[in-house]
Design a protein around this motif. Structure first.
Motif, PDB file in Angstrom:
ATOM      1  N   PRO A   1      -3.155 105.227  25.807  1.00  0.00           N
ATOM      2  CA  PRO A   1      -1.712 105.228  26.076  1.00  0.00           C
ATOM      3  C   PRO A   1      -1.335 105.891  27.397  1.00  0.00           C
ATOM      4  N   GLU A   2      -2.067 106.929  27.800  1.00  0.00           N
ATOM      5  CA  GLU A   2      -1.741 107.612  29.048  1.00  0.00           C
ATOM      6  C   GLU A   2      -1.943 106.673  30.239  1.00  0.00           C
TER       7      GLU A   2
ATOM      8  N   VAL B   1       4.011 102.011  22.710  1.00  0.00           N
ATOM      9  CA  VAL B   1       3.615 102.503  24.034  1.00  0.00           C
ATOM     10  C   VAL B   1       4.207 101.626  25.132  1.00  0.00           C
ATOM     11  N   LEU B   2       4.406 100.339  24.823  1.00  0.00           N
ATOM     12  CA  LEU B   2       4.923  99.366  25.791  1.00  0.00           C
ATOM     13  C   LEU B   2       6.394  99.042  25.566  1.00  0.00           C
TER      14      LEU B   2
ATOM     15  N   ASP C   1       9.237 100.223  26.419  1.00  0.00           N
ATOM     16  CA  ASP C   1      10.181 100.244  27.533  1.00  0.00           C
ATOM     17  C   ASP C   1       9.588  99.675  28.822  1.00  0.00           C
ATOM     18  N   THR C   2       8.465  98.975  28.706  1.00  0.00           N
ATOM     19  CA  THR C   2       7.837  98.317  29.846  1.00  0.00           C
ATOM     20  C   THR C   2       8.301  96.864  29.915  1.00  0.00           C
TER      21      THR C   2
ATOM     22  N   ARG D   1      -0.564  99.808  40.675  1.00  0.00           N
ATOM     23  CA  ARG D   1       0.058  99.446  39.416  1.00  0.00           C
ATOM     24  C   ARG D   1      -0.485  98.113  38.900  1.00  0.00           C
TER      25      ARG D   1
ATOM     26  N   ALA E   1      -3.271  99.705  24.731  1.00  0.00           N
ATOM     27  CA  ALA E   1      -2.139 100.618  24.539  1.00  0.00           C
ATOM     28  C   ALA E   1      -2.419 101.620  23.431  1.00  0.00           C
TER      29      ALA E   1
ATOM     30  N   GLU F   1       2.997  98.134  34.659  1.00  0.00           N
ATOM     31  CA  GLU F   1       4.395  97.878  35.001  1.00  0.00           C
ATOM     32  C   GLU F   1       4.934  96.602  34.378  1.00  0.00           C
TER      33      GLU F   1
ATOM     34  N   ARG G   1       0.912 104.051  30.219  1.00  0.00           N
ATOM     35  CA  ARG G   1       2.198 104.601  30.661  1.00  0.00           C
ATOM     36  C   ARG G   1       2.194 104.887  32.160  1.00  0.00           C
ATOM     37  N   ALA G   2       1.055 105.285  32.687  1.00  0.00           N
ATOM     38  CA  ALA G   2       0.973 105.666  34.095  1.00  0.00           C
ATOM     39  C   ALA G   2       0.898 104.473  35.035  1.00  0.00           C
TER      40      ALA G   2
END
Length: 296
Positions: free
Chosen positions: A115-116, A227-228, A230-231, A94, A111, A123, A119-120
């Motif tokens: 984006p994939e 894309v970020l 909720d990070t 991560r 991002a 963190e 998201r993966a």
């Protein structure tokens, strides 16, 4: 500490440094800003928690990295470079990404374009002295007609540098230090920090500096921040920053549900030097949160 050169897909060679356990679950990737190089993070690195793995590198056209080929001095290409660096030095595990100024814009472009991947694997993000848009009318903190004049001079200078064909800026160290002191620092900076920032400017490739300045003016990645959203993240800004103001910082924080806004009173644009302890603490917090996330 391990230093090496990495060749990007388009042939541009980047200077990269890394340290820490190669099999670490979390890697901190540090991305510097416009006219600077990886030494931007010199004061931050010793303050990171023991055992943290980190990677930093010189952006194309900066520091010890090669100048970009014509047409490749773009923030999109910087995002591609970031992906290639990560794939080479941290292919698994991560990521916590920290970007200063144009480095933060590079993470936003990442991002947007990947984006994939974000998201993966991402963190946590630290956006330090940066902006997601509205950089086309920078007034350097000057009021009224003086601000408008500063903007016109900036745009003309960017055009001149883009056409400049030498490898170094025609600028003395004294002039570079005086300019850096006024433009990117807040109250009472350390003379050594001013000298370092000036030295980084003088090492940057002039045509690249001009091309990237134009790119910064066109930068608009507000929607990419979704894309970020909720990070876990932090947005840091100096209240005396003439380039990326607290207004720019609030605009980023407003797009991040899990992002905190941290304002540093009296500090300018160079938070990794002026507020190294605070920057390191925020990155360390992101690492601790990542370590305790469900994916751990």
């Amino acid at each position: 500490m391990k230093a090496r050169d990495l060749t990007m897909a388009d042939g541009t060679v980047l200077a990269v440094e890394e340290d820490g356990p190669a099999d670490a679950d979390i890697t901190v990737v540090l991305v510097h800003g416009w006219t600077q190089d990886r030494r931007t993070w010199d004061r931050v690195l010793p303050l990171l928690p023991p055992g943290v793995r980190w990677v930093r590198y010189d952006l194309r056209g900066h520091g010890a990295s090669a100048p970009p080929a014509p047409g490749t001095a773009t923030i999109d290409r910087l995002a591609d470079d970031l992906v290639e660096v990560v794939e080479a030095v941290a292919p698994t595990g991560r990521l916590v990404l920290a970007g200063h100024s144009m480095g933060g814009m590079t993470i936003m472009a990442l991002a947007d374009r990947y984006p994939e991947l974000v998201r993966a694997r991402v963190e946590g993000t630290a956006f330090v002295s940066t902006a997601c848009s509205h950089m086309s009318r920078v007034t350097l903190g000057l009021p009224g007609v003086w601000g408008a004049l500063a903007h016109r001079v900036e745009r003309r200078l960017a055009g001149m540098l883009t056409r400049y064909r030498r490898d170094r800026l025609p600028l003395s160290r004294t002039a570079a230090r005086l300019g850096a002191r006024w433009l990117v620092f807040g109250r009472r900076p350390r003379p050594a920090d001013v000298a370092m920032v000036a030295d980084q400017l003088l090492r940057a490739h002039p045509a690249s500096v001009g091309a990237f300045q134009t790119e910064i003016g066109l930068h608009d990645r507000t929607t990419a921040l979704s894309v970020l959203r909720d990070t876990p993240g932090v947005v840091m800004s100096g209240t005396a920053d003439r380039l990326c103001t607290t207004r720019h910082a609030r605009a980023i924080a407003d797009e991040l549900h899990e992002g905190r806004l941290v304002l540093c009173p009296g500090a300018g644009h160079m938070l990794p030097q002026e507020r190294a302890t605070e920057v390191a603490e925020e990155i360390a917090t992101l690492c601790r949160v990542a370590a305790t996330s469900p994916a751990a």
